[in-house]
Scaffold this active site. Structure first.
Site, PDB file in Angstrom:
ATOM      1  N   ARG A  81      45.670  45.696  49.388  1.00 31.56           N
ATOM      2  CA  ARG A  81      45.022  45.052  50.544  1.00 31.56           C
ATOM      3  C   ARG A  81      45.531  43.616  50.714  1.00 31.56           C
ATOM      4  NH1 ARG A  81      38.672  45.843  51.003  1.00 31.56           N
ATOM      5  NH2 ARG A  81      38.347  44.061  49.669  1.00 31.56           N
TER       6      ARG A  81
ATOM      7  N   GLU B  67      23.225  40.791  41.615  1.00 28.35           N
ATOM      8  CA  GLU B  67      24.018  41.993  41.831  1.00 28.35           C
ATOM      9  C   GLU B  67      24.086  42.785  40.517  1.00 28.35           C
ATOM     10  OE1 GLU B  67      28.173  41.036  42.399  1.00 28.35           O
ATOM     11  OE2 GLU B  67      28.365  42.638  43.889  1.00 28.35           O
TER      12      GLU B  67
ATOM     13  N   GLY C 146      36.538  38.985  43.118  1.00 33.32           N
ATOM     14  CA  GLY C 146      35.845  38.994  41.831  1.00 33.32           C
ATOM     15  C   GLY C 146      34.505  38.307  41.951  1.00 33.32           C
ATOM     16  N   SER C 147      34.045  37.761  40.829  1.00 33.22           N
ATOM     17  CA  SER C 147      32.689  37.203  40.810  1.00 33.22           C
ATOM     18  C   SER C 147      32.611  35.874  41.560  1.00 33.22           C
ATOM     19  CB  SER C 147      32.243  36.981  39.363  1.00 33.22           C
ATOM     20  OG  SER C 147      32.958  35.912  38.817  1.00 33.22           O
ATOM     21  N   THR C 148      31.402  35.562  42.021  1.00 30.55           N
ATOM     22  CA  THR C 148      31.184  34.288  42.713  1.00 30.55           C
ATOM     23  C   THR C 148      31.419  33.133  41.744  1.00 30.55           C
ATOM     24  OG1 THR C 148      29.630  35.361  44.201  1.00 30.55           O
ATOM     25  CG2 THR C 148      29.463  32.980  44.048  1.00 30.55           C
TER      26      THR C 148
ATOM     27  N   LYS D 165      48.190  39.007  39.743  1.00 35.53           N
ATOM     28  CA  LYS D 165      47.556  39.005  38.420  1.00 35.53           C
ATOM     29  C   LYS D 165      46.430  40.051  38.485  1.00 35.53           C
ATOM     30  CE  LYS D 165      45.190  37.850  34.814  1.00 35.53           C
ATOM     31  NZ  LYS D 165      44.480  39.146  34.909  1.00 35.53           N
TER      32      LYS D 165
ATOM     33  N   GLY E 207      35.070  32.636  41.489  1.00 34.42           N
ATOM     34  CA  GLY E 207      35.532  32.190  42.805  1.00 34.42           C
ATOM     35  C   GLY E 207      35.320  30.693  43.006  1.00 34.42           C
TER      36      GLY E 207
ATOM     37  N   ARG F  86      29.335  55.054  44.354  1.00 31.76           N
ATOM     38  CA  ARG F  86      30.794  54.995  44.370  1.00 31.76           C
ATOM     39  C   ARG F  86      31.223  54.101  43.215  1.00 31.76           C
ATOM     40  NH1 ARG F  86      35.050  52.347  48.168  1.00 31.76           N
ATOM     41  NH2 ARG F  86      33.449  50.817  48.638  1.00 31.76           N
TER      42      ARG F  86
ATOM     43  N   SER G 282      34.267  50.523  54.346  1.00 31.88           N
ATOM     44  CA  SER G 282      35.602  49.953  54.130  1.00 31.88           C
ATOM     45  C   SER G 282      36.684  50.764  54.834  1.00 31.88           C
ATOM     46  CB  SER G 282      35.915  49.938  52.632  1.00 31.88           C
ATOM     47  OG  SER G 282      34.841  49.384  51.931  1.00 31.88           O
TER      48      SER G 282
ATOM     49  N   GLU H 232      42.202  42.633  33.842  1.00 32.53           N
ATOM     50  CA  GLU H 232      42.627  42.804  32.450  1.00 32.53           C
ATOM     51  C   GLU H 232      42.395  44.224  31.951  1.00 32.53           C
ATOM     52  OE1 GLU H 232      40.026  40.622  33.186  1.00 32.53           O
ATOM     53  OE2 GLU H 232      41.364  38.975  33.704  1.00 32.53           O
TER      54      GLU H 232
ATOM     55  N   GLU I 173      36.928  36.968  48.068  1.00 35.29           N
ATOM     56  CA  GLU I 173      36.063  38.139  48.263  1.00 35.29           C
ATOM     57  C   GLU I 173      35.162  38.207  47.043  1.00 35.29           C
ATOM     58  OE1 GLU I 173      35.904  39.642  50.925  1.00 35.29           O
ATOM     59  OE2 GLU I 173      37.832  39.315  51.896  1.00 35.29           O
TER      60      GLU I 173
HETATM   61  C1  SIN Z   1      35.159  45.736  46.117  1.00 32.45           C
HETATM   62  O1  SIN Z   1      34.107  46.176  45.698  1.00 32.45           O
HETATM   63  O2  SIN Z   1      35.713  44.779  45.563  1.00 32.45           O
HETATM   64  C2  SIN Z   1      35.854  46.353  47.308  1.00 32.45           C
HETATM   65  C3  SIN Z   1      35.152  47.523  47.823  1.00 32.45           C
HETATM   66  C4  SIN Z   1      35.829  48.173  48.981  1.00 32.45           C
HETATM   67  O3  SIN Z   1      36.963  47.855  49.349  1.00 32.45           O
HETATM   68  O4  SIN Z   1      35.188  49.028  49.561  1.00 32.45           O
END
Ligand code: SIN
Length: 506
Positions: free
Chosen positions: A184, A409, A255-257, A199, A260, A305, A469, A202, A277
């Site tokens: 993406r 979350e 990743g995580s806030t 990157k 971020g 999911r 998505s 891990e 994101e």
């Molecule tokens: C994500 O959870 O980081 C992305 C989820 C998605 O693309 O639907």
């Protein structure tokens, strides 16, 4: 490199012995990809990769550090000088070849993803298709990026606008979508002429290696796309260097806030472009006019999911009092029947959590809720009989605002049920937090659909649907869920700047 002979031998033997094939993958000893070469870490160190379903070692990759990062940045910077001058058609064609190669190798990529992430083979295949759709999308969009001519108020001048690539971009991606989060970001950046240093998470670097093998065959010139695999210990330093290097023009992180915010502050001194994101705390609202069967299906999709390990997963389930019992009965019946197990086993719907830290987090959240009065309707504990990292799909009721499952979350297979009386109350609960990524709601009342969708404080809303998505749609959040949008025609904005040229004395 992938050993095809061993692979075929393994499957033939498995079939002869009468055991289910694809129980795992052959051991993979891989290198990273920098400047068009397959390379080890400068330190010579490797990182082991484990299958979270079984705990078995599935492969190794180089454990790179800042020395490797500098080489990757230098290579990407040199490659940018020529890649930025390629035509949109040339970039589009290479991206299209990359797409086709990943399509051809879909099964191999999906098996590797299941082996290192634990998600079911069906979900892994779905992710490769989803991830690949971004490459297809941006291969098509590459040739549609156009400038503008703005009428000038001065007869002797012309005002031109061009979109130009920002330069080298550092892409820091997570383990929950080992394929899609790379494609993406990378396909958008590459389509407009940026070069990239990727990157990956891990826990899931082997999928990233497969992506790079396809990129190499697709014909990206050396240095245009680079991969830095690394352990958790080296990740923070690599991130810091990517943010601070004067040769890097921008960062894109999923990743995580918490992380971020660190990257955002590290980018500040260089006024770097940054796309973030980050985490969400999605509400899933069911109004009394909803079709309950559709709402239950949507709830399962949006929650389970990837075992609940998605940033857009529903977290707080707000159910209108009038239909609370009816919805909960239907939901619990379905959750009880979800098949939990090894992602390679036929019919598996829920795999393991990715690692011990995630398992502890989910267990702690449920224990915290139960200790404060939550009622367990189904699940509620680790499924240790299946494996160390499995957690039972769980439904909790009697949720109150002092519980962690309410405000944080979960990132796991836990549904927390909250009931409400009025639409106003539902919006108040849904909006009462500092993140705003996604939200879902079910209603057959058309006026309510427009009202609620307008008033939810999030970047993405799913109405009567649990999966939102798509490559064509702008993915991203507001508040502390991030900055920028990925996918859609807007996905190139993080990777381009606007050049205004004034032609005078005409
Ligand atoms: C994500 O959870 O980081 C992305 C989820 C998605 O693309 O639907």
């Amino acid at each position: 490199m992938f050993n095809k002979v061993l692979y075929i031998k393994y499957h033939t033997t498995a079939l002869k012995l009468g055991i289910t094939a694809f129980k795992t993958i052959p051991f993979k000893s891989e290198k990273s990809f920098i400047n068009g070469q397959w390379v080890s870490a400068q330190s010579g160190k490797n990182l082991d990769v484990f299958n979270p379903a079984t705990g078995t070692l599935v492969g190794t990759v180089p454990d790179m550090n800042t020395a490797d990062t500098q080489i990757a940045i230098d290579s990407a910077s040199k490659a940018f000088e020529t890649w930025k001058n390629t035509t949109a058609k040339e970039r589009s064609q290479i991206l299209r070849r990359w797409y086709s190669l990943m399509l051809e190798n879909q099964n191999t990529i999906a098996e590797i993803m299941t082996a290192e992430s634990g998600k079911s083979l069906q979900e892994s295949n779905g992710e490769v298709i989803y991830g690949n759709s971004f490459v297809e999308w941006f291969s098509e969009l590459a040739r549609q990026v156009r400038g503008e001519v703005i009428p000038s108020s001065d007869r002797s001048k012309k005002i031109l606008i061009h979109h130009q690539p920002i330069g080298v971009v550092g892409l820091i991606t997570p383990w929950n979508f080992p394929h899609a989060m790379i494609t993406r970001k990378a396909s958008a950046a590459l389509s407009v002429g940026c070069t990239v240093v990727v990157k990956p998470g891990e826990d899931t670097p082997l999928t990233a290696v497969e992506i790079m093998k396809c990129a190499e065959k697709a014909g990206f010139p050396p240095g245009v796309i680079n991969l830095l695999t690394s352990s958790r210990e080296n990740t923070a330093e690599i991130g810091r260097l990517l943010c601070k290097s004067p040769l890097v023009a921008g960062i894109s992180f999923t990743g995580s806030t918490t992380v971020g915010k660190i990257l955002y502050s590290q980018c500040a001194p260089g006024i770097k472009r940054i796309g973030l994101e980050l985490g969400g705390n999605a509400s899933f609202i069911v109004y009394k006019s909803a079709n309950l069967d559709k709402a239950v299906e949507g709830a399962l999709t949006s929650k389970f999911r990837n075992c609940g390990q998605t940033c857009v997963a529903s977290n707080r389930f707000l159910i209108q009092a009038d239909i609370f019992d009816a919805f909960v009965d239907k939901l619990v019946a379905k959750v009880k029947n979800l098949k939990i197990g090894n992602g390679f086993d036929e019919g598996t719907q829920i795999g393991p959590l990715i690692n011990e830290a995630q398992l502890h987090k989910v267990s702690n959240f449920v224990e915290d809720a139960v200790s404060k009065g939550a009622k367990v309707l189904v699940g509620g504990k680790p499924a240790s009989h299946i494996g160390k990292l499995f957690y039972e799909p769980t439904v909790l009721s009697n949720i109150t605002s002092n519980m962690l499952v309410y405000s944080e979350e979960v990132f796991g297979p836990v549904i927390s049920l909250i009931h409400f009386n009025t639409e106003e109350e539902s919006l108040h609960i849904a909006n009462s937090n500092d993140v705003g990524l996604a939200s879902y709601f079910y209603s057959e009342d058309i006026s309510q659909v427009f009202r609620v969708s307008h008033n939810l404080e999030v970047g993405m809303v799913g109405v009567n649907v649990g999966l939102i998505s798509a490559a064509e749609a702008p993915f991203g959040g507001i508040k502390q869920s991030g900055l920028g949008r990925e996918g859609s025609h807007l996905g190139i904005e993080d990777y381009t700047y606007i050049k205004y040229t004034c032609l005078g004395n005409l």
